[in-house]
Design a protein around this motif. Structure first.
Motif, PDB file in Angstrom:
ATOM      1  N   ARG A   1       1.491  -1.111   0.348  1.00 25.71           N
ATOM      2  CA  ARG A   1      -0.118   0.174  -0.072  1.00 25.71           C
ATOM      3  C   ARG A   1       1.164   1.281  -0.421  1.00 25.71           C
ATOM      4  O   ARG A   1       0.560   2.472  -0.788  1.00 25.71           O
TER       5      ARG A   1
ATOM      6  N   HIS B   1      -3.367  -6.562   6.594  1.00 27.03           N
ATOM      7  CA  HIS B   1      -3.178  -6.946   4.723  1.00 27.03           C
ATOM      8  C   HIS B   1      -2.381  -8.292   4.946  1.00 27.03           C
ATOM      9  O   HIS B   1      -2.055  -9.089   4.293  1.00 27.03           O
TER      10      HIS B   1
ATOM     11  N   LYS C   1      -4.610  -8.212   0.139  1.00 23.54           N
ATOM     12  CA  LYS C   1      -5.835  -6.719  -0.361  1.00 23.54           C
ATOM     13  C   LYS C   1      -6.856  -6.564  -0.026  1.00 23.54           C
ATOM     14  O   LYS C   1      -7.643  -7.184   0.806  1.00 23.54           O
TER      15      LYS C   1
ATOM     16  N   TRP D   1       0.868  -9.750  -4.500  1.00 25.25           N
ATOM     17  CA  TRP D   1      -0.322  -9.045  -3.845  1.00 25.25           C
ATOM     18  C   TRP D   1      -1.243  -9.055  -5.012  1.00 25.25           C
ATOM     19  O   TRP D   1      -2.810  -8.226  -4.342  1.00 25.25           O
TER      20      TRP D   1
END
Length: 401
Positions: A47, A164, A169, A379
């Motif tokens: 992020r 996370h 996500k 991710w």
């Protein structure tokens, strides 16, 4: 000492701190050498890679460690926090602070006086599993900001442990939030996924004790649930509902009812024995789905972080969506996991794609990334686990339809 040939070690305590606190608009300071926070920001905190920076390193040089340079450290942090307009400062310990005995509590008091911001220390050492660091961050956050409730909101809840590193996500766990709201629950707070319309994410922390019940979706939320039960009398349920029966059973436990027996699946799964490798609450949720939605008779779990707290007899716990089997195991050791995934009796494996490198034979491998292991590498991978989307994902994996 553990030896890794094909895997990386899991994220440790101060990674858990950064994951737990990212969405609360604070500044997390890792007390370590120059570059100590670099791999958090570049690899383990995707992020940050595409959004605002919330984690910085102390940038300690060799002479800083040997001689001490506290004034410079405090000046730099005060300047950065003020320039970035953060709501609080959190100091996380590393092996460096443990070895030289840094007084991070003292630093926190000085920084609070200098900046006027709330400042707290999270007592990590850099050698503990990441859920322990996240747990300590949640407890420090609660001690600093939670306000004793004047009332309890009817049919409301907090979701604890949605970090996370465990749940990926935010969009992967969003179907759970939607399902809870469709069942009539008002979400007071989610630790730690930002909710729509939150101008001040700390307001949800302050109001969290008003919730009627807590739902713990990863091991990192267990300590906060126990703290809130002791301080505010908030009962809690442990479980991440994967698939249809998982959601039905979690809703029953939240209401204080016993789950009803699952309806036998319409068609038997074409596999003999499954193995799930990953974070324990997530993995036992997948096991529950495999057994009750799809009828797999044998499903084993390898928890790569400690799971014993899930099965402790804790006050205020209404139920746990986990059933420990005789072959379930807690380990992150590469050799032990390699032996499990290569067991000839196992023909269906659910795990982070990195574990596929350990396979020396053919087996159906279903990817569910564990960000604490594979970080930014997996991710963006398409996958699902929560409630109905999780059902559809595993139905496709089992039946190809």
């Amino acid at each position: 000492m553990k030896i890794f040939h094909k895997l990386l070690p899991l994220a440790t305590g101060y990674f858990g701190v950064s994951s737990a606190l990212y969405d609360f608009d604070g500044l997390v300071v890792i007390y370590g050498p120059a570059g100590g926070a670099w791999h958090i920001n570049i690899e383990d905190e995707p992020r940050w890679y595409r959004g605002p920076a919330t984690v910085v390193g102390a940038g300690l040089l060799e002479m800083d460690v040997i001689l001490g340079n506290e004034d410079k450290f405090i000046d730099n942090i005060a300047k950065v926090a003020t320039e970035l307009d953060r709501r609080f400062i959190a100091l996380a310990g590393t092996p460096i602070s443990e070895i030289i005995g840094t007084d991070l509590k003292g630093f926190a008091r000085t920084l609070e006086a200098r900046t006027g911001l709330p400042v707290f220390m999270v007592p990590t050492a850099g050698s503990e599993p990441y859920p322990e660091g996240a747990s300590k961050a949640f407890l420090a956050l609660a001690d600093k900001f939670m306000v004793p409730p004047t009332r309890k909101r009817e049919k409301s809840l907090n979701v604890l442990g949605a970090i996370h590193l465990s749940t990926g996500k935010p969009e992967h766990i969003q179907p759970l939030f939607t399902a809870l709201e469709q069942a009539g629950y008002a979400l007071v707070s989610v630790f730690s996924v930002a909710r729509p319309g939150q101008d001040d994410p700390l307001q949800a922390v302050r109001e969290a004790p008003e919730a009627a019940v807590n739902l713990v979706v990863s091991a990192s939320g267990l300590a906060l649930a126990a703290r809130m039960q002791a301080a505010y009398g908030t009962p809690y349920v442990v479980g991440l509902p994967v698939g249809r029966q998982g959601l039905a059973d979690v809703l029953a436990l939240l209401e204080g009812r016993s789950p009803t027996p699952a309806t036998p699946p319409a068609r038997p799964a074409p596999f003999r024995r499954a193995l799930v490798v990953g974070e324990p609450v997530v993995s036992y949720g997948i096991k529950h789905c495999m057994r009750h939605d799809f009828g797999l008779p044998e499903v084993d779990v390898v928890s790569v972080t400690p799971s014993e707290a899930l099965f402790a007899d804790a006050p205020g716990c209404r139920g746990v969506l986990a059933a420990r089997g005789p072959r379930d195991l807690d380990t992150d050791a590469e050799q032990a996991i390699a032996e499990r995934v290569n067991d000839p009796a196992v023909d269906f494996i659910v795990a982070d794609p990195c574990y596929e490198a350990l396979l020396t034979r053919k087996a159906r491998f279903v990817p569910v990334p564990h960000i604490a292991l594979s970080a930014r590498f997996n991710w963006d991978m398409p996958y699902e686990y929560a409630v109905e989307k999780g059902y559809a994902y595993f139905e496709q994996a089992l039946f190809g339809a």
